[in-house]
Every structure is written in C-alpha cells, then in structure tokens.
Design a protein around this motif. Structure first.
Motif, short mmCIF file in Angstrom:
data_model
loop_
_atom_site.label_atom_id
_atom_site.label_comp_id
_atom_site.label_asym_id
_atom_site.label_seq_id
_atom_site.Cartn_x
_atom_site.Cartn_y
_atom_site.Cartn_z
N ASP A 166 0.88 -0.99 -0.03
CA ASP A 166 -0.06 -0.06 -0.02
C ASP A 166 0.86 1.39 0.16
O ASP A 166 0.51 2.09 -0.71
N VAL A 167 1.96 1.27 0.71
CA VAL A 167 2.66 2.50 1.02
C VAL A 167 4.13 2.07 1.19
O VAL A 167 4.52 1.22 1.66
N ALA A 168 4.96 2.70 0.32
CA ALA A 168 6.61 2.56 0.26
C ALA A 168 7.28 3.73 1.01
O ALA A 168 6.83 4.63 0.43
N PHE A 169 8.34 3.40 1.49
CA PHE A 169 9.29 4.45 2.00
C PHE A 169 10.47 4.20 1.08
O PHE A 169 11.24 3.09 1.11
N ARG A 170 10.97 5.22 0.30
CA ARG A 170 11.95 4.97 -0.74
C ARG A 170 13.24 6.30 -0.33
O ARG A 170 12.82 7.03 0.16
N SER A 220 5.41 6.27 -12.49
CA SER A 220 3.94 5.59 -12.39
C SER A 220 3.52 5.75 -10.93
O SER A 220 2.40 5.23 -10.57
N ILE A 221 4.40 6.25 -9.97
CA ILE A 221 3.95 6.18 -8.50
C ILE A 221 4.01 7.56 -8.15
O ILE A 221 4.53 8.40 -8.85
N TYR A 223 3.03 5.89 -3.12
CA TYR A 223 1.81 5.03 -3.16
C TYR A 223 1.41 5.11 -4.68
O TYR A 223 2.03 5.93 -5.26
N LEU A 224 0.52 4.35 -5.16
CA LEU A 224 0.10 4.23 -6.52
C LEU A 224 -0.68 5.49 -6.95
O LEU A 224 -0.45 5.97 -8.25
N SER A 225 -1.52 6.02 -6.26
CA SER A 225 -2.39 6.79 -6.77
C SER A 225 -3.01 7.95 -5.98
O SER A 225 -3.14 7.53 -4.43
N ARG A 226 -3.18 9.22 -6.10
CA ARG A 226 -3.77 10.05 -5.34
C ARG A 226 -5.35 10.00 -5.21
O ARG A 226 -6.09 10.41 -4.21
N ASP A 269 16.02 25.96 1.06
CA ASP A 269 14.92 26.65 0.18
C ASP A 269 14.47 25.23 -0.88
O ASP A 269 13.96 25.61 -1.78
N HIS A 270 14.50 24.26 -0.40
CA HIS A 270 14.18 23.04 -1.24
C HIS A 270 12.83 22.75 -0.99
O HIS A 270 12.44 22.37 0.11
N PRO A 271 11.79 22.83 -1.98
CA PRO A 271 10.43 22.39 -1.84
C PRO A 271 10.39 21.04 -1.60
O PRO A 271 10.76 20.17 -2.01
N GLN A 272 9.11 20.61 -0.58
CA GLN A 272 8.85 19.34 -0.17
C GLN A 272 7.52 19.08 -1.25
O GLN A 272 6.60 19.05 -0.80
N SER A 273 8.17 18.65 -2.35
CA SER A 273 7.09 18.23 -3.35
C SER A 273 6.59 16.89 -3.70
O SER A 273 7.48 16.06 -3.11
N ASP A 274 5.66 16.75 -4.47
CA ASP A 274 5.17 15.29 -4.97
C ASP A 274 5.88 15.19 -6.10
O ASP A 274 5.68 16.13 -7.06
N ILE A 275 6.19 13.91 -6.59
CA ILE A 275 6.62 13.59 -7.86
C ILE A 275 5.86 12.43 -8.35
O ILE A 275 5.29 11.59 -7.76
N HIS A 276 5.14 12.59 -9.60
CA HIS A 276 3.94 11.94 -10.06
C HIS A 276 4.03 11.76 -11.64
O HIS A 276 4.65 12.62 -12.34
N ALA A 277 3.20 10.79 -12.01
CA ALA A 277 3.51 10.68 -13.53
C ALA A 277 2.55 12.16 -14.09
O ALA A 277 1.65 12.55 -13.50
#
Length: 342
Positions: A167-171, A179-180, A299-302, A334-342
């Motif tokens: 369900d959830v992974a820490f990388r 794709s995630i 995780y796979l999808s928001r 100053d680094h944004p804590q962003s989400d990375i996604h497809a």
C-alpha cells in the motif's frame, strides 16, 4: 467426435462458451432489469422514468425486451394501474436480493474511503530507514487508529506495489518511477563521518583527493554493487568509489564500524544526526555534501485512496518531518517538499 471431444490441436470443440453466454445475457438484460426494478418499486412506468432520468417510452422498451428475453409477462398493465404478475413478483424478489448485495458492496467501498479508517496497511521500507525511523512511529500510529493493523516489510529492493500487494513504500535517494506518487518527507543528507578516536589518530580529509589516504568503509547494496560516495563540486555531482578493507551490506554495520573508530564512511543523515549531536561522530567535507536526494513516501495513486492509507500517509508525513533528522540544519532550506508523479 462428440461435443466434449478435443481437437488435434488441443482445443475443445463444440461446447458453448459459458463466459460469453453470461456476458451476452448480462449485457442484454441489465438495462431491462434496472427498468423493471424501478417500475416495480415506483408502481408506474412514468415515475420509474423520472427516477431513472429517462422517458416513459424508454422504460417500456427496456421492460418489453426483458420480458421477451425471459419469455415471461412481468406486469399486468391497464391505463390506470401497473401490477406485478406472480412471475414478476418472484423475479423481483430474486433480483432484489442481488441489488441489495450490490448496494452493500458499494457502501462498503465508500466506507473504505470515507468511513472510519480500518483494515490492513502493508508497508515497504528500505532496511535502514525502516528500522531507525518508520518502525518507532508505528506504535503511536496504531494507538491513534486502533482499527488499523500494519505489516512492515524491510527490503532495499525496488518496490513492486502490485505483485507484493504494497500500500505504502518508503524510498530513499532519487525517484525515477513516474508511475507512482512520491512525496518527499525530508531531504536525504549524505554525511562523511568518523569517530573522534579516528580523527585524533588520522585526522579528516580536507579534499576529495585525500580520501585515498584514509581507511574507508563501504556499503554493498541489494543489487550486489558497492555504493559509490557522491559529492557536489562546483555545482556538479562527483562520484568516488573508495578502496576498502571493510564492506557490509547492512547500513547499521557500517555505522557501528565507524563508531568504533575503524574508519570513515558516507552515511545518510538520519543514521548519524543523533551521534553527531552527542559528539560521537564528526563530519568532514561538509562543503561537498550532495543536495539532490530525498526520503520519500510512495503510493500508487492520489485518487480513490482508502481512508486507512490516507491517514497513514498524513500521519507519517507529519511525524517524520517533525523529527530532527538533519545533520546540517541549514541544508536544503529552500528545497520544496514536493510530490513527484506521472
């Protein structure tokens, strides 16, 4: 050859395809059943049309097609009233059981997303981060959400969400899988460290060129390769593969060897920040620390995220960001804590 015989190519011939029969039956009767249930419930074709958002004539056509398919009259119709026949009452009773089950199934799915969080959350994490950061927070999470159970799997290999049912992974590091969803929790600092006893005996390197003069301790990753040390010099990543007499495939063993004064190693900030604060480790080559890695929760999808997963992601994000895991306090300010996604 009868209907159950097998052809010379190994295919069974002459038998009806039950899957196709079911598909064809369902496709032709679905709209008719919906129309039938609406008429039976509302007591008229006009009211059934209003409920379904279609015209009365469309409801009539769908019911007539169903009656033709069943070769059975389902309604007794006059200009003023509409009543179920005996066969229609029997058909309604049987269909109503199925509709009830479908409604229950839909409500169950909605409850998973919108209701009180419950169920199992399967979690994958890299070994070091899982031991040091994730596992100590799980007890607090379970206390906050007693209807949720957790399963933590430690593995440095890339996560296969589907086959491993994660369900959830820490990388850690850099996320290249588009794709995630990868949400950065904190920057991943890489610190070159040594114990005070080692520094007293050998000092610390003042430049990258001096690394070869030191006793280095290496880490071998899950794929069998020895991990290169990375530094940022003049805005560009520079990699270095030390010659080492000690190599481990466990990050905690690397840390223990450094704490014992056996040599120097480049390690993740979450491993060493407490030891640096207690003066058990000393950092070197700070000005060359790389700045393009992170610790991510994936995780796979928001969309359509079950509530148990949503509250776990939110809980871990808040708790991990609140921890003091950065050995360089002004690093990545100053680094944004962003989400990375497809």
């Amino acid at each position: 050859m009868d209907q159950s015989d097998t052809s010379q190519h190994g295919f069974r011939v002459g038998l009806p395809n039950r899957t196709d029969d079911l598909s064809n039956c369902f496709a032709t009767s679905y709209t008719g059943i919906i129309a039938f249930m609406a008429v039976a419930t509302e007591g008229s074709f006009a009211k059934a049309g209003e409920r379904l958002g279609i015209g009365r004539s469309a409801v009539c056509r769908n019911v007539q097609k169903l009656e033709t398919q069943l070769s059975t009259r389902l309604f007794l119709r006059t200009t003023r009233t509409t009543h179920l026949t005996l066969e229609g009452e029997r058909f309604f009773e049987n269909c109503n059981q199925g509709v009830t089950r479908i409604v229950e199934a839909m409500n169950d799915m909605l409850e998973l997303r919108e209701g009180p969080p419950s169920g199992l959350v399967r979690i994958s994490s890299t070994v070091g981060f899982g031991r040091k950061v994730v596992e100590p927070l799980l007890e607090r999470f379970i206390e906050a959400y007693p209807e949720i159970s957790v399963e933590l799997l430690l593995n440095d290999c890339p996560t296969d969400f589907v086959s491993d049912q994660i369900d959830v992974a820490f990388r850690d590091g850099r996320i290249e899988d588009s794709s995630i969803i990868a949400k950065q929790l904190i920057p991943m600092q890489m610190a070159l460290c040594a114990a005070p006893s080692y520094v007293q005996a050998h000092s610390l390197p003042n430049s990258l060129e001096e690394l070869c003069q030191h006793e280095c301790i290496n880490f071998r990753s899950f794929n069998g390769r020895v991990c290169e040390w990375e530094f940022k010099v003049d805005g560009r990543v520079r990699k270095y593969l030390p010659t080492a007499r000690r190599t481990f495939n466990d990050a905690d063993l690397v840390l223990n060897a450094v704490l014992q004064g056996r040599g120097i190693a480049q390690m993740a900030g979450y491993q060493v920040c407490e030891h640096i604060a207690r003066n058990e480790l000393v950092m070197g080559l700070r000005r060359y620390a790389p700045d393009d890695r992170g610790h991510y929760i994936c995780y796979l999808s928001r969309q359509h995220l079950p509530s148990r997963i949503r509250v776990f992601v939110d809980f871990m994000t808040d708790e991990i960001r609140a921890l003091n895991l950065l050995c360089l306090p002004d690093f990545y300010t100053d680094h944004p804590q962003s989400d990375i996604h497809a």
